[in-house]
Design an enzyme around this catalytic site. Structure first.
Site, PDB file in Angstrom:
ATOM      1  N   TYR A 177       0.826  -1.221   0.000  1.00 43.89           N
ATOM      2  CA  TYR A 177       0.000   0.000   0.000  1.00 43.89           C
ATOM      3  C   TYR A 177       0.859   1.271   0.000  1.00 43.89           C
ATOM      4  O   TYR A 177       0.853   2.056  -0.954  1.00 43.89           O
ATOM      5  CB  TYR A 177      -0.928  -0.064   1.214  1.00 43.89           C
ATOM      6  CG  TYR A 177      -1.716   1.179   1.526  1.00 43.89           C
ATOM      7  CD1 TYR A 177      -2.346   1.918   0.529  1.00 43.89           C
ATOM      8  CD2 TYR A 177      -1.859   1.596   2.851  1.00 43.89           C
ATOM      9  CE1 TYR A 177      -3.085   3.058   0.857  1.00 43.89           C
ATOM     10  CE2 TYR A 177      -2.608   2.713   3.180  1.00 43.89           C
ATOM     11  CZ  TYR A 177      -3.210   3.448   2.171  1.00 43.89           C
ATOM     12  OH  TYR A 177      -3.940   4.563   2.491  1.00 43.89           O
ATOM     13  N   ILE A 178       1.623   1.464   1.054  1.00 43.68           N
ATOM     14  CA  ILE A 178       2.369   2.727   1.157  1.00 43.68           C
ATOM     15  C   ILE A 178       3.568   2.705   0.212  1.00 43.68           C
ATOM     16  O   ILE A 178       3.810   3.676  -0.516  1.00 43.68           O
ATOM     17  CB  ILE A 178       2.800   2.991   2.621  1.00 43.68           C
ATOM     18  CG1 ILE A 178       1.553   3.025   3.527  1.00 43.68           C
ATOM     19  CG2 ILE A 178       3.568   4.304   2.729  1.00 43.68           C
ATOM     20  CD1 ILE A 178       1.833   3.133   5.005  1.00 43.68           C
ATOM     21  N   TYR A 225       5.183  -5.869  17.397  1.00 48.69           N
ATOM     22  CA  TYR A 225       5.324  -5.105  16.147  1.00 48.69           C
ATOM     23  C   TYR A 225       6.043  -3.777  16.415  1.00 48.69           C
ATOM     24  O   TYR A 225       7.044  -3.448  15.787  1.00 48.69           O
ATOM     25  CB  TYR A 225       3.947  -4.848  15.516  1.00 48.69           C
ATOM     26  CG  TYR A 225       3.985  -3.782  14.459  1.00 48.69           C
ATOM     27  CD1 TYR A 225       4.700  -3.977  13.286  1.00 48.69           C
ATOM     28  CD2 TYR A 225       3.335  -2.555  14.643  1.00 48.69           C
ATOM     29  CE1 TYR A 225       4.773  -2.987  12.323  1.00 48.69           C
ATOM     30  CE2 TYR A 225       3.397  -1.563  13.686  1.00 48.69           C
ATOM     31  CZ  TYR A 225       4.124  -1.772  12.531  1.00 48.69           C
ATOM     32  OH  TYR A 225       4.205  -0.792  11.589  1.00 48.69           O
ATOM     33  N   ILE A 275     -17.793  -1.277  15.879  1.00 52.63           N
ATOM     34  CA  ILE A 275     -16.953  -0.279  16.558  1.00 52.63           C
ATOM     35  C   ILE A 275     -16.317  -0.964  17.761  1.00 52.63           C
ATOM     36  O   ILE A 275     -17.027  -1.493  18.621  1.00 52.63           O
ATOM     37  CB  ILE A 275     -17.811   0.922  17.015  1.00 52.63           C
ATOM     38  CG1 ILE A 275     -18.429   1.613  15.793  1.00 52.63           C
ATOM     39  CG2 ILE A 275     -16.996   1.888  17.867  1.00 52.63           C
ATOM     40  CD1 ILE A 275     -19.494   2.655  16.147  1.00 52.63           C
TER      41      ILE A 275
END
Ligand code: UDP
Length: 327
Positions: free
Chosen positions: A11-12, A141, A207
C-alpha cells in the site's frame, strides 16, 4: 537517484514509488508478493520478486543495480497478530531488516528510510505526540520497529549511515491518480472496512469499544493521507546528507471512530450500519501526532489534511477497484 524500495508492491510502498518516479527518480522494487500486488508496482519501476529473508537475493539486488538509497517498507505490520506470533515480528521483521542493512552497508549505500510507527507510543504523556515522547512499544510489532530504529542509530555512529525513521500514525486514502490504493487481505483497518460496508461487501462495521475517555467514547486517531506520507519520505531522503533524523507523521488532528464512520456516510451516501462491540486489545484511547518538527525542518505541509478528502480518495479507489488489485 536509484532507489531500492522494499515492499514497493504494498500500500504505502507502491504509492511512494509512484511519487518517486513522478519526480524523476529510478526505482527498484523488491517484494515477495506475500501481501503486495504485482499490479501495484509502477510500470516504470524495475521489479524484483524476492524475500528479505534470503540474504543472497538481497545481495543480488545490490550487485545488479547501482542503489544509492533504500526505502524499507517490507514488514509484517499487524499489531494484533504480533501479540499472537511475537517471533514473526521480533524475529523476522528484525532479521529481514538486518539482511537489508548489512547488504546496504557492504555495497556502500549510506541513505536509508525506515517505515516506523505510532505503536512506539503506548502510554503517551503528551498529546499531540512529538519526538521527545518516551518510547513505550505497544506490541512486538512496535518493538520490532524500535529495535530497527536503535540499529540505525548505531549504524550512523559507526558508519556514518544516514537514516530517517518516519513514524506513521494512521495512513489512509489512495493515490490521487486513482491508480493505487489499499488492498489488504485480511483487511483490518477502519476506513477500508467501513467502505467495504458501503460497497455491500460487509454487512456492518463493528466499533471496537465506546467506553474510552474521548468525546464520544470511541478511539481517536490521526489519519494522514498516504500521498502526504509519500512527500515526507521524499523530503526526508533529500535532506539525509545533512544528517539522520526521526519524525512523527500525522495531521495533528484526531477523529473518533464514530466521526470517521459518519464522514464515510457523507462521502458514500450509504447508511453504513454500525454496531458497538468490545474493545480490541491493545488499542490506546488517543493517538495524535505532532508533526511540527518535520514542518519546521523540512517544510513538509500536508496537501490533503481534510478527512473528507482522505476518505474521498479512498472511496474513489475502492469504488473503482471493488476487488482491489484483483489477484
Ligand atoms: N476500529 C474499529 N472497527 C474496525 C477496525 C478498527 O472500531 O473494524 C477502530 C480501532 O479500534 C482503532 C481505529 O478504528 O481505534 C483505527 O484502527 P485501525 O486498525 O484502522 O488502525 P490502528 O489505529 O490500529 O493503527
Amino acid at each position: 537517484m536509484n532507489i531500492l524500495v522494499t515492499g514497493g508492491a504494498g500500500y504505502i510502498g507502491s504509492i511512494v514509488a509512484e511519487e518517486l518516479i513522478r519526480q524523476g527518480d529510478a526505482v527498484v522494487v523488491f517484494d515477495n508478493l506475500y501481501y503486495g500486488h504485482r499490479a501495484a508496482v509502477h510500470p516504470d519501476a524495475t521489479f524484483v520478486e524476492g524475500d528479505l529473508a534470503d540474504r543472497a537475493a538481497v545481495k543480488a539486488v545490490f550487485d545488479a543495480h547501482e542503489i544509492e538509497a533504500v526505502m524499507h517498507f517490507a514488514s509484517y505490520t499487524l499489531v494484533g497478530e504480533s501479540m499472537e506470533q511475537p517471533f514473526k515480528y521480533l524475529g523476522d521483521n528484525v532479521t529481514n531488516g538486518l539482511n537489508l542493512l548489512q547488504e546496504a552497508v557492504a555495497h556502500g549505500v549510506r541513505r536509508f528510510i525506515l517505515s516506523s510507527t505510532a505503536n512506539l507510543f503506548d502510554d503517551p504523556e503528551r498529546m499531540p505526540i512529538d519526538e521527545e515522547e518516551r518510547i513505550v512499544p505497544g506490541s512486538p510489532y512496535g518493538e520490532s520497529k524500535n529495535i530497527l530504529e536503535r540499529i540505525l542509530h548505531w549504524l550512523d555512529r559507526v558508519y556514518g549511515f544516514r537514516y530517517a525513521a518516519l513514524r506513521y500514525f494512521n495512513a489512509a486514502g489512495a493515490s490521487p491518480t486513482g491508480e493505487r490504493g489499499e488492498d489488504h487481505d485480511p483487511e483490518t483497518h477502519l476506513i477500508p472496512r467501513v467502505l467495504q460496508v458501503a460497497l455491500g461487501r460487509r454487512e456492518k462495521i463493528v466499533i471496537f469499544g465506546d467506553d474510552y475517555p474521548t468525546r464520544d467514547g470511541t478511539c481517536v486517531r490521526d489519519y494522514i493521507h498516504v500521498t502526504d506520507l509519500a512527500q515526507a519520505h521524499i523530503l526526508a531522503l533529500r535532506a539525509l546528507d545533512e544528517g539522520s533524523r526521526t519524525y512523527n507523521l500525522g495531521n495533528g488532528q484526531g477523529f473518533t471512530v464514530k466521526e470517521v464512520i459518519e464522514t464515510c456516510r457523507e462521502v458514500t451516501g450509504h447508511p453504513i450500519p454500525a454496531e458497538v462491540g468490545p474493545r480490541r486489545p491493545g488499542d490506546p484511547a488517543v493517538l495524535v501526532a505532532s508533526s511540527e518538527k518535520i514542518r519546521r525542518e523540512l517544510g513538509w505541509e500536508p496537501r490533503y489534511p481534510d478527512l473528507r478528502t482522505i476518505i474521498g480518495h479512498a472511496w474513489e479507489w475502492h469504488r473503482t477497484h471493488p476487488n482491489g488489485y484483483g489477484d
